[in-house]
Design a protein around this motif. Sequence first.
Motif, PDB file in Angstrom:
ATOM      1  N   ARG A   1      44.837  53.210  48.898  1.00 45.99           N
ATOM      2  CA  ARG A   1      44.111  53.365  47.644  1.00 45.99           C
ATOM      3  C   ARG A   1      43.059  52.268  47.567  1.00 45.99           C
ATOM      4  NH1 ARG A   1      48.373  53.452  43.022  1.00 45.99           N
ATOM      5  NH2 ARG A   1      46.583  54.057  41.774  1.00 45.99           N
ATOM      6  N   CYS A   2      41.835  52.639  47.185  1.00 45.04           N
ATOM      7  CA  CYS A   2      40.740  51.666  47.175  1.00 45.04           C
ATOM      8  C   CYS A   2      40.842  50.767  45.950  1.00 45.04           C
ATOM      9  CB  CYS A   2      39.388  52.371  47.224  1.00 45.04           C
ATOM     10  SG  CYS A   2      39.009  53.361  45.795  1.00 45.04           S
ATOM     11  N   ALA A   3      39.924  49.849  45.834  1.00 43.79           N
ATOM     12  CA  ALA A   3      39.914  48.903  44.721  1.00 43.79           C
ATOM     13  C   ALA A   3      39.724  49.642  43.398  1.00 43.79           C
ATOM     14  CB  ALA A   3      38.795  47.887  44.916  1.00 43.79           C
ATOM     15  N   LYS A   4      40.153  49.017  42.316  1.00 45.38           N
ATOM     16  CA  LYS A   4      40.076  49.646  41.007  1.00 45.38           C
ATOM     17  C   LYS A   4      38.633  49.856  40.588  1.00 45.38           C
ATOM     18  CE  LYS A   4      42.833  49.069  37.230  1.00 45.38           C
ATOM     19  NZ  LYS A   4      43.449  48.352  36.116  1.00 45.38           N
ATOM     20  N   GLU A   5      38.364  51.055  40.067  1.00 43.69           N
ATOM     21  CA  GLU A   5      37.064  51.393  39.523  1.00 43.69           C
ATOM     22  C   GLU A   5      37.235  51.648  38.034  1.00 43.69           C
ATOM     23  OE1 GLU A   5      35.255  54.514  41.753  1.00 43.69           O
ATOM     24  OE2 GLU A   5      35.751  53.559  43.657  1.00 43.69           O
TER      25      GLU A   5
ATOM     26  N   ARG B   1      42.260  54.208  40.615  1.00 44.18           N
ATOM     27  CA  ARG B   1      42.144  53.882  42.036  1.00 44.18           C
ATOM     28  C   ARG B   1      42.188  55.175  42.830  1.00 44.18           C
ATOM     29  NH1 ARG B   1      46.390  49.476  43.627  1.00 44.18           N
ATOM     30  NH2 ARG B   1      45.113  49.450  45.489  1.00 44.18           N
TER      31      ARG B   1
ATOM     32  N   ASP C   1      35.820  55.192  55.612  1.00 46.66           N
ATOM     33  CA  ASP C   1      36.768  55.566  54.576  1.00 46.66           C
ATOM     34  C   ASP C   1      36.273  56.839  53.908  1.00 46.66           C
ATOM     35  OD1 ASP C   1      38.042  53.185  55.157  1.00 46.66           O
ATOM     36  OD2 ASP C   1      37.096  52.087  53.529  1.00 46.66           O
TER      37      ASP C   1
END
Length: 103
Positions: free
Chosen positions: A69-73, A91, A22
């Motif tokens: 879109r990746c996991a929430k940061e 995200r 990724d």
Amino acid sequence: MAYAVIKTGGKQYRVQEGDTLDVEKLEAEVDSEITFNEVLLHGEGDTVKVGAPFIDGGAVTAKVVDQFRCAKEVAFKFKRRKGFHKTKGYRRHMTKLEITSIG
């Protein structure tokens, strides 16, 4: 097995054929091919080529598997002894790649 170190999105990745990784979002359609010309290092067996900064004629080809879109940061700010706390989530947009060839 051959491996290479490529640069994309301001980061460096060590890749081999068949790897999935990724990376920061790339402007490409799903199922299209992307060629990375910024190859920093190429190794196969006992031989290793190191670029200064890039290897001339070096290329890594990858297939775009997905745009997501990746996991929430969470970005959390605070100032001690002041009672100031601020939380904001985001995200990142990412691209999933599958490495097809190293040249």
